[in-house]
Each structure stands twice: as C-alpha cells, then as structure tokens.
Design a protein around this motif. Structure first.
Motif, PDB file in Angstrom:
ATOM      1  N   THR A   1       0.822  -1.220   0.000  1.00  0.00           N
ATOM      2  CA  THR A   1       0.000   0.000   0.000  1.00  0.00           C
ATOM      3  C   THR A   1       0.851   1.264   0.000  1.00  0.00           C
ATOM      4  N   VAL A   2       2.084   1.184   0.531  1.00  0.00           N
ATOM      5  CA  VAL A   2       2.977   2.349   0.552  1.00  0.00           C
ATOM      6  C   VAL A   2       4.405   1.873   0.313  1.00  0.00           C
ATOM      7  N   MET A   3       5.263   2.855   0.030  1.00  0.00           N
ATOM      8  CA  MET A   3       6.699   2.598  -0.065  1.00  0.00           C
ATOM      9  C   MET A   3       7.434   3.712   0.674  1.00  0.00           C
ATOM     10  N   CYS A   4       8.389   3.347   1.474  1.00  0.00           N
ATOM     11  CA  CYS A   4       9.222   4.336   2.163  1.00  0.00           C
ATOM     12  C   CYS A   4      10.412   4.667   1.270  1.00  0.00           C
ATOM     13  N   GLU A   5      10.547   5.947   0.931  1.00  0.00           N
ATOM     14  CA  GLU A   5      11.631   6.340   0.042  1.00  0.00           C
ATOM     15  C   GLU A   5      12.989   6.219   0.729  1.00  0.00           C
ATOM     16  N   GLN A   6      13.030   6.432   2.065  1.00  0.00           N
ATOM     17  CA  GLN A   6      14.305   6.343   2.765  1.00  0.00           C
ATOM     18  C   GLN A   6      14.720   4.880   2.975  1.00  0.00           C
ATOM     19  N   CYS A   7      13.745   4.038   3.361  1.00  0.00           N
ATOM     20  CA  CYS A   7      14.055   2.623   3.590  1.00  0.00           C
ATOM     21  C   CYS A   7      14.115   1.831   2.289  1.00  0.00           C
ATOM     22  N   ASP A   8      13.481   2.373   1.230  1.00  0.00           N
ATOM     23  CA  ASP A   8      13.403   1.682  -0.059  1.00  0.00           C
ATOM     24  C   ASP A   8      12.744   0.306   0.099  1.00  0.00           C
ATOM     25  N   VAL A   9      11.616   0.301   0.832  1.00  0.00           N
ATOM     26  CA  VAL A   9      10.899  -0.948   1.116  1.00  0.00           C
ATOM     27  C   VAL A   9       9.417  -0.720   0.869  1.00  0.00           C
ATOM     28  N   PHE A  10       8.756  -1.736   0.278  1.00  0.00           N
ATOM     29  CA  PHE A  10       7.311  -1.709   0.086  1.00  0.00           C
ATOM     30  C   PHE A  10       6.640  -2.385   1.271  1.00  0.00           C
ATOM     31  N   TYR A  11       5.594  -1.744   1.825  1.00  0.00           N
ATOM     32  CA  TYR A  11       4.892  -2.260   2.993  1.00  0.00           C
ATOM     33  C   TYR A  11       3.409  -2.440   2.678  1.00  0.00           C
ATOM     34  N   CYS A  12       2.818  -3.508   3.257  1.00  0.00           N
ATOM     35  CA  CYS A  12       1.357  -3.568   3.362  1.00  0.00           C
ATOM     36  C   CYS A  12       0.971  -2.866   4.656  1.00  0.00           C
ATOM     37  N   ASP A  13      -0.308  -2.639   4.913  1.00  0.00           N
ATOM     38  CA  ASP A  13      -0.729  -1.883   6.102  1.00  0.00           C
ATOM     39  C   ASP A  13      -0.315  -2.562   7.406  1.00  0.00           C
ATOM     40  N   PRO A  14      -0.531  -3.892   7.574  1.00  0.00           N
ATOM     41  CA  PRO A  14      -0.107  -4.500   8.849  1.00  0.00           C
ATOM     42  C   PRO A  14       1.403  -4.412   9.082  1.00  0.00           C
ATOM     43  N   CYS A  15       2.186  -4.672   8.031  1.00  0.00           N
ATOM     44  CA  CYS A  15       3.643  -4.614   8.198  1.00  0.00           C
ATOM     45  C   CYS A  15       4.119  -3.183   8.421  1.00  0.00           C
ATOM     46  N   ARG A  16       3.458  -2.209   7.831  1.00  0.00           N
ATOM     47  CA  ARG A  16       3.852  -0.807   8.062  1.00  0.00           C
ATOM     48  C   ARG A  16       3.616  -0.426   9.519  1.00  0.00           C
TER      49      ARG A  16
END
Length: 706
Positions: free
Chosen positions: A179-194
């Motif tokens: 659902t999102v991506m952190c530009e600093q971490c360079d990782v894609f997250y779903c809502d629970p994992c975020r």
C-alpha cells in the motif's frame, strides 16, 4: 515492448539476462551461462605454448580466421586475430533461442564463490553461441569482460512494466499487496507490516511514504551503480578510448596501456553515441515502416490471390458445368430421337404380328373346314360347294404370297452419332486472353432509396463486345469518406441495407473479367430517408411471438417474457418511435428500448448486456441494462397508453416517454454502435408499433439550445 523481449534473453538459458557480460564480439551472455560453456584447451594450444614452440599447426579443428583472444598484444586488451586455435569441436545442444550451446568440457568444481569470482580452469576457451567465434581467457577469467549495466537497466524496466501489483517485502508467508513505499528505507509495505515495522514515530516519523506506483517510478529514476574498470576494479570509468572504442579509467591512461591513444570525455562521447544511435534508429525506423507497409501489401496480395483463385476456379467450374449441362440437354434430345425410332419399329412389327396372327387363324380355319368337307361321302352335296372352296383356297394362298411373310421393319437403327467435331472442340478448349470489359452504365430510372436502403441497377454499354464476368459496387461512408466494396457478383442489380438515415452516399460501379477491371462509372448521389419506417422482424424474434397487422402489432403465446426486434438498425442520427398498448391484463411489466442483434430472446429486455430498456407496470417504471435496475420512477401504463422511445446517437443518449411526458431522467448515456428497436412482453400484453415519426418539438428545441 513485447517484440523486444527476445533481445533481452540469454541465447544459452533462454531466460532474461542475469548479470550480463559483453563478449568482444559485442554479444551478451549471463555470467553463469558463460561459465557453463567454458571449454578447457590442451596445454599445447595455449598462447604461451604456441609462442614457445613456434608451431602454427594444431591437431584440433579451427573455426574461421575471425578468432579472438584476450592475450592479444593490441592496446585494447583483446581483438580479432587468426593466430590462436579455437576450442576443439565438441557435441553441442540448442538453446531455447535455437542457437548452438557448447557444454563444458568438465563439471565445474564445487565452490562458494560467485560465478565472476570463482576460478576458471587454466587455458579455458569460450565460444560465442550466436556468432560461434572462439576466444581464450586470460588470468582474469570472466572478470575480464565488462558488465552490461545498460542491458540490466532495460531488463529491470521491462520486467517492472510487465509485473503485476507490487507485493509487500516483509510479509513472511503469502505477501500481501503493498500500500505504501518508504523512500528512505526503499521498502514496500502492506498496512499490517507498516504499522508493525515502520511506526510513524521517532526517527521513522520523518520518512516519506509514497504510493507503490510512485515508489516504482522513483526506483526507476534512482541512479544506477557506476560501472567500474575491468582492469582496475576499484576505479570508475572516466574517459573513452577512441581507438579501442571502450571506456577506460585514469590508471589505464597512466600505466601506458592507452597513453598513446586518443581519449575523450566520457560524457561527451556518451551524448555523441546516443545521437548517432538515434540517427541510425531514424533510418531503421523508416525501413521498418516500409517493411510493415510492404508486409501489408504482400498479405493483401496473398488474400487477393486466394480470392482470385477461388473466384477463377468457381468461374471455370461454372463454365465447364454449363458445357456439361448443354451436353446433357443434347444427350436427352438424341435419346428422345432414339426412343422415338425404337417405338416406331416396335409398333410396325407388332402391327405385322397382329395382322399375320389374324390371317393365320383364318387360314387354319379354312384348312380344317376343307378337310372336314373332304370327309363327306355325299357326291352331290360335295360338288355343290367344292368350286367355291377351291376358289377360296386359291385366293387365300395368293394373299400369303404377296409379301405377307416379309418383315416390314429391320432390327437395325439407321443412326450414327457424329461426335468427332465436339471431341475436337473439347480437346481444343483452353484459356484465351481477353480485353478489359467496358465501363458499366448506371440505369438512373431504376435506382432509388427506401428508408436506409439503396437499390442500384446497371448494364453494359449496348455496343460492348467484351463480356463482363462480374461487377463491383462501391459506396462511400455517407460523410464523403473513402469508397468501400458493398457487392461483388454477376447480377446487374443490388440493394444495400443498413445505411445511415438522413445521409448522402456516393455510389459507383465497375466491371471485371479474367483480364482485369474496367474504369469506374459516373458517381451517383443517393439520399436516404430522414425518418425511419419499419416493422417488427419475424425472422429474429422468439418463436412464441405472435405477429399481426403487417408485423406492426405483436403479442405472445407464453406467460414468460419474450423479445422481438425491429427490422431496421440505427447507428447514426436521432430516431423516435412509439408503441401503443392495445391490451394490458393482470398488471404485467413489459419492457421497451433498444438492443443488439444478438440479444437474448427468452428473457426480459435488459437482463443481459446487449439491451438498454425501461420496464414498466401499472404504477412505476425502472431502467435496466445488464440486469442492473436504476431510476425507479412513479407513473405506469394501462390499456391505451403510448410509450415513446428517443434514440439520439448524435448525443449518445436514450430517453423514454409515457403519454408524451418524459419518464424519469435520461435513461442511458454513452450508447454507441448499431441498435435495433426492441420490446419484451408476455401473453398479457399486446402493443402496436408506430414509426416514421418526427422528433418531438420540445426535444429538438432543447437539443438546439444545448
């Protein structure tokens, strides 16, 4: 981009390149695949042993003179020479791309190093599976080949463009959709994992979270790793050697390997080569465009050849069939003559048999009577009749002697069929070259239009001596566009249906035979009707529909809803028609609207995606399309009610009316294509269709204001 996929696949494994390296022949290989196809050469074939021995002959097979070696004395470090032996010939297999793949001479030793770092056998040789050029590796092994970073980037972009929805990178089992991506971490997250791994607090609160698609784009635009020198792995490429045509680092220049060569700035040469590649692509693009057009032309020729062949064969078969028919007719006539002669002979012989039979019976009777008279013992009585009997016997004998016992008819048929001229004509039957037929003449007095149909008639010029085998009728699109073929055949009259209402068409005709086609006739301008006159179509209706009143009135024999269409389809313009309710029992809900030609006929109109309808009972109405019910509106129908249907294909809308009042809002928008008036009803309803009606005045004024 799908056509580019073969350019991105390794010729050995058939998969997308993984860590591709560039061979001196400019072809690419996966690093692992390159190691798999290495072949170890005998010690005597190494460059060192050849130089030491001075031998120029080897017991092993050679490829052509275009062989390459990383031991070349050229400043570039490798080149194309004929002084080194190729790898010995080994059995080869084919990759998924169809090129030769040389297996390794021995299985690679077990190692935990990457393919690039693992040691290669001494005196190893590699053969390009695409151009089959052979080269011997130096001590650097596969590390001596530059990595193709550009190809890696193209593959990444291609795979990303083909990839499905981005998945979470932290899910342990089945990854969920990110659902999102952190530009600093360079990782894609779903809502629970975020929420679990990237809470919005502390240092992580300053991280920027973006949608996955935007993150994918930012990944593409992120700077790639700078390629390093193959000779000095810790140094980046900074210059370009013009003579060796390769990027070099500053140590390559300082050590003297490229010191005497012309070098230029890497960025300048990058831009120059990009410009040269773009210019080359422009020329190649023009050739590709010409090739596509040429392929279209060839495909059209194939189709035309096939069509002409079928047509020519059909014409030949028809002509031969006509000859056979004529021969059969003549055969029947000749057989009739034979049968007539046969019947005549039989009649003559049968008449003679009948005559002789009667005569023989009379003679036999006379003979028996005379014998009985001779038996009489009365002389006086005998003499009284003897003279008369003697005369009768002589007369009867004379009658038998006058050709009575000669057949009046012979058994032979005095007929002989002379077929030699016909056989000679058949043997001489062949194709002849003809001239192009004359231009046909349109018969204006017989050409007319009715509704959205046009009938055209034509003929050959009176003095034309060249026969036409058929005609081609062409019409434009009603808007002054290109002509298209609407009829090809032998008839001299054709009716074209399905034209647009209130449109002007241009028509022309030409003739053709085996030699070619004639010139076009003069163009005829045709005007279709402004309004449509039509009835219901029994041919496409459900079998339970009952028609009357010249197919203007319909009802149904079933309690279930059945669909009936109008005969005329609409694809352009504004059209209005009405239906009056002649019978309405037990409060059914008939449906009125438009439909495609292949709409379902055994369900209510609007149940499938091929119909747009309003169904109505005695209190209210609904709009329905694809079984979706919308816009419930108060106001129903009774016996005598009038339902109006307004199809505006200029504005792409469908509107309904009950008793001259609009029922609800505009029912449907964005309607495009070919539509037929349609009704669904059961046995409790009977309606009558009224066509040829002008558009209601209030709608015309509203449309003009809009």
């Amino acid at each position: 981009m799908e056509e580019m996929e073969e350019e991105l696949k390794c010729p050995v494994c058939g998969s997308f390149y993984r860590e591709p390296i560039i061979l001196p022949c400019s072809h690419n290989l996966c690093q692992a695949c390159a190691r798999n196809i290495l072949v170890q050469t005998p010690e005597s074939e190494s460059p060192q042993s050849r130089r030491a021995s001075g031998s120029g002959v080897s017991d092993y097979d050679y490829l052509d003179l275009d062989k390459m070696s990383l031991y070349s004395e050229a400043d570039s470090g490798y080149g194309s020479y004929g002084g080194f032996a190729s790898a010995p010939t080994t059995p080869c297999q084919k990759s998924p791309n169809g090129v030769r793949v040389f297996p390794p001479a021995m299985p690679p030793p077990a190692t935990h190093l990457s393919p690039a770092l693992a040691p290669v056998p001494r005196n190893s040789c590699i053969t390009c599976p695409q151009c089959h050029r052979s080269l011997i590796l130096d001590d650097r092994g596969l590390r001596g080949f530059p990595k193709n970073r550009v190809l890696e980037g193209v593959i990444d972009r291609y795979q990303q463009s083909k990839a499905a929805a981005l998945k979470c990178q932290l899910c342990e089992k089945a990854p969920k959709e990110a659902t999102v991506m952190c530009e600093q971490c360079d990782v894609f997250y779903c809502d629970p994992c975020r929420l679990r791994c990237h809470p919005p607090r502390g240092p992580l609160a300053k991280h920027r979270l973006v949608p996955p698609a935007q993150g994918r784009v930012s990944r593409r635009l992120s700077p790639r790793k700078v390629s390093t020198c193959t000779d000095h792995e810790l140094e980046n490429h900074s210059m370009y050697c013009v003579q060796c045509k390769m990027p070099v680092c500053y140590q390559c220049l300082e050590e003297g390997k490229h010191s005497s060569h012309e070098v230029k700035a890497l960025g300048a040469m990058w831009k120059l080569h990009k410009s040269q590649l773009s210019q080359a692509l422009n020329g190649l693009s023009d050739r590709a465009k010409e090739a596509k057009e040429f392929l279209v032309q060839l495909r059209n020729m194939v189709q035309q050849i096939q069509e002409n062949s079928v047509e020519f064969e059909a014409c030949l078969v028809a002509q031969c069939d006509a000859l056979i028919d004529a021969l059969n007719r003549r055969k029947a006539q000749l057989l009739a003559r034979v049968n007539k002669e046969h019947e005549h002979k039989l009649k003559v012989v049968r008449d003679q048999i009948s005559h002789c039979t009667v005569k023989l019976r009379q003679t036999t009777g006379l003979m028996e009577y005379c014998l009985e008279v001779i038996k009489e013992n009365d002389p006086s009585g005998f003499l009284q009749i003897s003279d008369a009997l003697i005369r009768r016997v002589h007369l009867t004998e004379d009658q038998w002697g006058k050709g009575t016992l000669t057949p009046r008819m012979t058994t032979d048929f005095d007929l002989s069929l002379d077929n030699s001229p016909l056989l000679q004509s058949i043997h001489q039957l062949d194709f002849v070259q003809m001239k192009v037929p004359a231009t046909p003449i349109l018969q204006l007095e017989e050409c007319c239009t009715h509704n959205n149909s046009a009938t055209l008639s034509w003929k050959q010029p009176p003095l034309s001596t060249v026969p036409a085998e058929g005609y081609i009728l062409e019409l434009d699109d009603g808007n002054g566009g290109q002509f298209r073929e609407v009829y090809v055949g032998k008839e001299t009259m054709c009716t074209v249906d399905g034209l647009h209402f209130n449109s002007t068409y241009n028509a022309r005709i030409k003739a053709f035979n085996k030699t070619g086609v004639s010139q076009y006739s003069k163009t005829l301008v045709l005007q279709t009707s402004e309004v449509a006159w039509f009835a219901f179509d029994p041919g496409s209706a459900h079998s339970d529909i009952i028609f009357s009143n010249d197919n203007l009135t319909v009802t149904c024999s079933s309690y279930d809803d059945r669909v009936v269409l109008g005969k005329t389809g609409f694809s352009k313009g504004v059209h209005y028609w009405e239906l009056t309710v002649d019978r309405y029992d037990n409060h059914p809900d008939p449906a009125f609207g438009v439909a495609r030609i292949d709409v379902m006929k055994d369900v209510m109109l609007g149940k499938d995606d091929k119909a747009w309808a309003m169904y109505v009972d005695n209190n209210r109405s609904w709009f329905m399309h694809n079984n979706s019910h919308t816009n419930r509106t108060e106001g129903g129908i009774t016996k005598g009610a009038t339902i109006g249907v307004l199809l505006d294909l200029n504005r792409k809308t469908l509107t309904f009316f009950i008793n001259d009042e609009q029922q609800g809002p505009i029912a449907f928008e964005n309607v495009e294509g070919l539509f037929f008036p349609a009704v669904s009803l059961n046995r409790n309803v009977q309606v009558t269709l009224h066509t040829g009606l002008p558009v209601p005045d209030f709608y015309s004024s509203r449309a003009s204001i809009a």
